[in-house]
Scaffold this motif. Structure first.
Motif, PDB file in Angstrom:
ATOM      1  N   ARG A 102       3.662   5.778  -3.010  1.00 49.84           N
ATOM      2  CA  ARG A 102       4.543   4.986  -3.882  1.00 49.84           C
ATOM      3  C   ARG A 102       5.983   5.273  -3.479  1.00 49.84           C
ATOM      4  N   VAL A 123       1.557   1.493  -1.227  1.00 50.57           N
ATOM      5  CA  VAL A 123       0.544   1.305  -0.192  1.00 50.57           C
ATOM      6  C   VAL A 123      -0.678   2.114  -0.622  1.00 50.57           C
ATOM      7  N   ALA A 183       7.548   0.059   2.102  1.00 51.72           N
ATOM      8  CA  ALA A 183       6.086  -0.031   2.015  1.00 51.72           C
ATOM      9  C   ALA A 183       5.549  -0.967   3.093  1.00 51.72           C
ATOM     10  N   THR A 184       6.234  -2.076   3.317  1.00 49.93           N
ATOM     11  CA  THR A 184       5.833  -3.013   4.370  1.00 49.93           C
ATOM     12  C   THR A 184       5.905  -2.345   5.729  1.00 49.93           C
ATOM     13  N   ASN A 213       5.919  -1.805  -4.122  1.00 49.23           N
ATOM     14  CA  ASN A 213       6.386  -0.549  -3.534  1.00 49.23           C
ATOM     15  C   ASN A 213       5.256   0.452  -3.296  1.00 49.23           C
ATOM     16  N   MET A 216       2.952  -0.112   6.269  1.00 51.15           N
ATOM     17  CA  MET A 216       1.745  -0.897   6.563  1.00 51.15           C
ATOM     18  C   MET A 216       1.757  -1.414   7.994  1.00 51.15           C
ATOM     19  N   ARG A 253      -1.055  -3.295   0.703  1.00 54.15           N
ATOM     20  CA  ARG A 253       0.256  -3.043   0.093  1.00 54.15           C
ATOM     21  C   ARG A 253       0.476  -4.014  -1.059  1.00 54.15           C
ATOM     22  N   THR A 254       1.071  -3.519  -2.130  1.00 51.61           N
ATOM     23  CA  THR A 254       1.549  -4.380  -3.207  1.00 51.61           C
ATOM     24  C   THR A 254       2.880  -3.803  -3.685  1.00 51.61           C
TER      25      THR A 254
END
Length: 174
Positions: A82, A134, A95-96, A132, A99, A129-130
């Motif tokens: 997070r 992973v 986060a992206t 903030n 991923m 991922r959603t």
């Protein structure tokens, strides 16, 4: 979508997870068998502005009457990263990046280490991922009789990740 509070990785799996991922097995205490640590998130992930929580669940083949065979086990490791920046866009971007850069580079590579040449060793993993957060899960079979547990499929793993994502959204979304 932003998740402001710490996430308990052990509370994410739904009630159908054991049946879906470990047919013919029973859950046993995670310290029943000495297992290798599975690295769901690579070591080179960003060390700043994030919080990593993980959960290890262990299943063993049922010899009948709920008696587990500790020589034939399945290890399910869940990790949640997070990103804690107060700027939602920045947290989502990090986060992206995790991923695409870190987990993308590792796709198809065994992240569970130190398992050795145990019979029938297999491993499947997935990450999603959603906002903030992973979420990753790896499922590894181990022990001297590991071939006796039907191997987890990528479909099983992806279905479990989808279920956990649903729990995450219901329980933790800000």
């Amino acid at each position: 979508m932003h998740y402001p509070d710490p996430v308990d990785a052990c509370k994410l799996p739904g009630p159908n997870a054991p049946a879906q991922l470990a047919p013919g097995t029973v859950e046993i205490p995670s310290n029943s068998v000495k297992t290798a640590d599975a690295k769901v998130v690579p070591e080179d992930r960003s060390e700043t502005d994030n919080e990593l929580t993980s959960c290890k669940r262990l299943f063993a083949r049922d010899l009948g009457g709920g008696k587990p065979n500790l020589q034939d086990y399945r290890l399910v490791t869940i990790a949640v990263v997070r990103f804690t920046s107060s700027d939602d866009a920045e947290a989502a971007a990090k986060a992206t990046q995790l991923m695409t850069d870190a987990l993308g580079d590792h796709s198809g590579v065994r992240l569970a280490t130190g398992v050795g040449d145990e019979a029938g060793f297999s491993e499947q993993w997935a990450a999603v991922r959603t906002g903030n957060v992973v979420l990753g899960v790896t499922i590894a079979d181990g022990g001297t009789e590991a071939a006796l547990i039907p191997a987890a499929t990528l479909d099983n793993v992806q279905a479990m990740v989808t279920d956990m994502m649903g729990t995450l959204r219901r329980e933790y979304q800000g």
